[in-house]
Motif scaffolding. Structure first.
Motif, PDB file in Angstrom:
ATOM      1  N   LYS A   1       0.810  -1.225   0.000  1.00  0.00           N
ATOM      2  CA  LYS A   1       0.000   0.000   0.000  1.00  0.00           C
ATOM      3  C   LYS A   1       0.843   1.274   0.000  1.00  0.00           C
ATOM      4  CE  LYS A   1      -4.155  -1.777   2.303  1.00  0.00           C
ATOM      5  NZ  LYS A   1      -5.091  -1.572   3.444  1.00  0.00           N
ATOM      6  N   ILE A   2       2.152   1.163   0.057  1.00  0.00           N
ATOM      7  CA  ILE A   2       2.975   2.370   0.162  1.00  0.00           C
ATOM      8  C   ILE A   2       2.835   3.237  -1.083  1.00  0.00           C
ATOM      9  CG2 ILE A   2       4.644   1.329   1.737  1.00  0.00           C
ATOM     10  CD1 ILE A   2       6.555   1.018  -0.619  1.00  0.00           C
ATOM     11  N   THR A   3       3.017   4.533  -0.883  1.00  0.00           N
ATOM     12  CA  THR A   3       2.936   5.508  -1.967  1.00  0.00           C
ATOM     13  C   THR A   3       4.293   6.173  -2.161  1.00  0.00           C
ATOM     14  OG1 THR A   3       2.368   7.357  -0.508  1.00  0.00           O
ATOM     15  CG2 THR A   3       0.537   5.991  -1.320  1.00  0.00           C
ATOM     16  N   ALA A   4       4.423   6.900  -3.261  1.00  0.00           N
ATOM     17  CA  ALA A   4       5.662   7.643  -3.504  1.00  0.00           C
ATOM     18  C   ALA A   4       5.867   8.694  -2.410  1.00  0.00           C
ATOM     19  CB  ALA A   4       5.617   8.304  -4.882  1.00  0.00           C
ATOM     20  N   GLU A   5       4.770   9.257  -1.920  1.00  0.00           N
ATOM     21  CA  GLU A   5       4.878  10.242  -0.833  1.00  0.00           C
ATOM     22  C   GLU A   5       5.398   9.594   0.444  1.00  0.00           C
ATOM     23  OE1 GLU A   5       2.177  13.653   1.446  1.00  0.00           O
ATOM     24  OE2 GLU A   5       1.226  12.251   0.051  1.00  0.00           O
ATOM     25  N   ASP A   6       4.941   8.365   0.736  1.00  0.00           N
ATOM     26  CA  ASP A   6       5.453   7.633   1.889  1.00  0.00           C
ATOM     27  C   ASP A   6       6.970   7.442   1.775  1.00  0.00           C
ATOM     28  OD1 ASP A   6       2.904   7.256   3.024  1.00  0.00           O
ATOM     29  OD2 ASP A   6       2.576   5.412   1.878  1.00  0.00           O
ATOM     30  N   ILE A   7       7.413   7.112   0.583  1.00  0.00           N
ATOM     31  CA  ILE A   7       8.841   6.857   0.361  1.00  0.00           C
ATOM     32  C   ILE A   7       9.639   8.137   0.582  1.00  0.00           C
ATOM     33  CG2 ILE A   7      10.548   6.203  -1.398  1.00  0.00           C
ATOM     34  CD1 ILE A   7       8.325   4.331  -2.546  1.00  0.00           C
ATOM     35  N   TYR A   8       9.107   9.266   0.106  1.00  0.00           N
ATOM     36  CA  TYR A   8       9.809  10.532   0.308  1.00  0.00           C
ATOM     37  C   TYR A   8       9.874  10.890   1.796  1.00  0.00           C
ATOM     38  CZ  TYR A   8      10.898  15.506   0.191  1.00  0.00           C
ATOM     39  OH  TYR A   8      11.469  16.734   0.420  1.00  0.00           O
TER      40      TYR A   8
END
Length: 314
Positions: free
Chosen positions: A209-216
């Motif tokens: 469920k992770i998003t690119a925003e989570d990664i940032y």
């Protein structure tokens, strides 16, 4: 005969549909937004109907922006990968026949580029390339103050002939290595391989469920995998920037979309890679800057293109 005063811009996005009401002088007077829903054409007509109800006799034309490959001459959506229900639909005919008003269709990134030219970050540049950086990668090109009427699918140039499979069916596309989807896929693949990361703690361990925003955000918290993921995607984006610089020698490259929020890691690494990969004289004359219109670029650009097309006919 009364001169009609307004054009409507429509931007059919993967998540939302936006509309704008624009004056003949390119002032945006009104904006609407609604989730796309399962039937995007229904939502478009719902929003258009409300604007035509407000000023039924004063609309000059409608400009429609949609992601994917379009047939401008005939008004048809040929292939919109993220909105497949529109494939084969003649949007121009749908709108023109229902509202008795002329309409045009344009690729969403092209429309956004023209929006930036009219009232955004591109106002002071005669020649620029705009890239949309989100789930995918789109582009629009302005040459001598005019929109270049081409597909401009820079996201589908090949940067690695043995690379990742792309949604378009090819392998090694820029989009498959530098987009939001690519960032997420890369991080998940490393987690599956056993790389330690705080991303595992999100969503009760359901890292799918992770998003690119989570990664940032995790990168800012010092997570090595997240930082490495953004750096790798940034370097890949830099290959696309270098290609655009070497081919078009633009005054500027304008970047827009959700991934620009990761500017200090993702974009900065892209710029560094572009500086190594592009011809020095061309790179030094190209400014790499952020969009100022954001999500409004498409509705402004599509309305402005319709304004331009049909005002000329008056």
């Amino acid at each position: 005969m009364k001169t009609k005063s307004y054009t409507i811009g429509v931007d059919i996005g993967g998540t939302n549909i936006r509309l704008s009401l624009m004056s003949r002088d390119y002032d945006v007077l009104y904006k609407l937004k609604e989730p796309r829903g399962s039937d995007p054409l229904f939502t478009v007509h719902k929003l258009l109907g409300s604007l035509f109800q407000e000023c039924p006799d004063d609309i000059l034309a409608v400009g429609i922006a949609v992601a994917g490959i379009i047939d401008r001459e005939n008004g048809i959506v040929l292939n919109s990968p993220n909105i497949q229900s529109l494939n084969g639909i003649n949007l121009v005919s749908e709108v023109a026949s229902r509202y008795k008003t002329p309409a045009i269709i344009e690729n969403d990134a092209n429309a956004a580029a023209y929006g930036e030219k009219i009232s955004g970050a591109g106002r002071d540049y005669k020649n620029f390339v705009m890239l949309t950086l989100g789930t995918g990668i789109g582009a629009g090109i302005i040459i001598e103050n005019e929109l270049l009427p081409v597909a401009a699918e820079i996201g589908h140039i090949t940067i690695n002939q043995n690379g990742n499979k792309c949604g378009c069916g090819n392998t090694g596309c820029l989009e498959a290595h530098a987009s939001g989807s690519a960032i997420i896929e890369y991080a998940i693949s490393k987690i599956k391989d056993g790389t330690e990361t705080i991303l595992k703690k999100l969503y009760n361990g359901n890292y799918f469920k992770i998003t690119a925003e989570d990664i940032y955000k995790s990168a800012l918290d010092g997570d090595s995998l997240s930082r490495d993921t953004l750096k790798e995607a940034g370097r890949n984006l830099g290959l696309g920037l270098a290609a655009a610089i070497n081919i078009f020698s633009p005054e500027a490259i304008i970047l827009m979309g959700g991934l620009t929020g990761s500017w200090n890691i993702y974009v900065e690494h892209a710029i560094k890679e572009a500086s190594r990969r592009s011809l020095r004289e061309l790179f030094e004359k190209t400014k790499i800057i952020s969009s100022t219109l954001g999500d409004n670029a498409g509705i402004i650009g599509s309305a402005a293109l319709a304004n331009k097309r049909f005002n000329r006919a008056l």
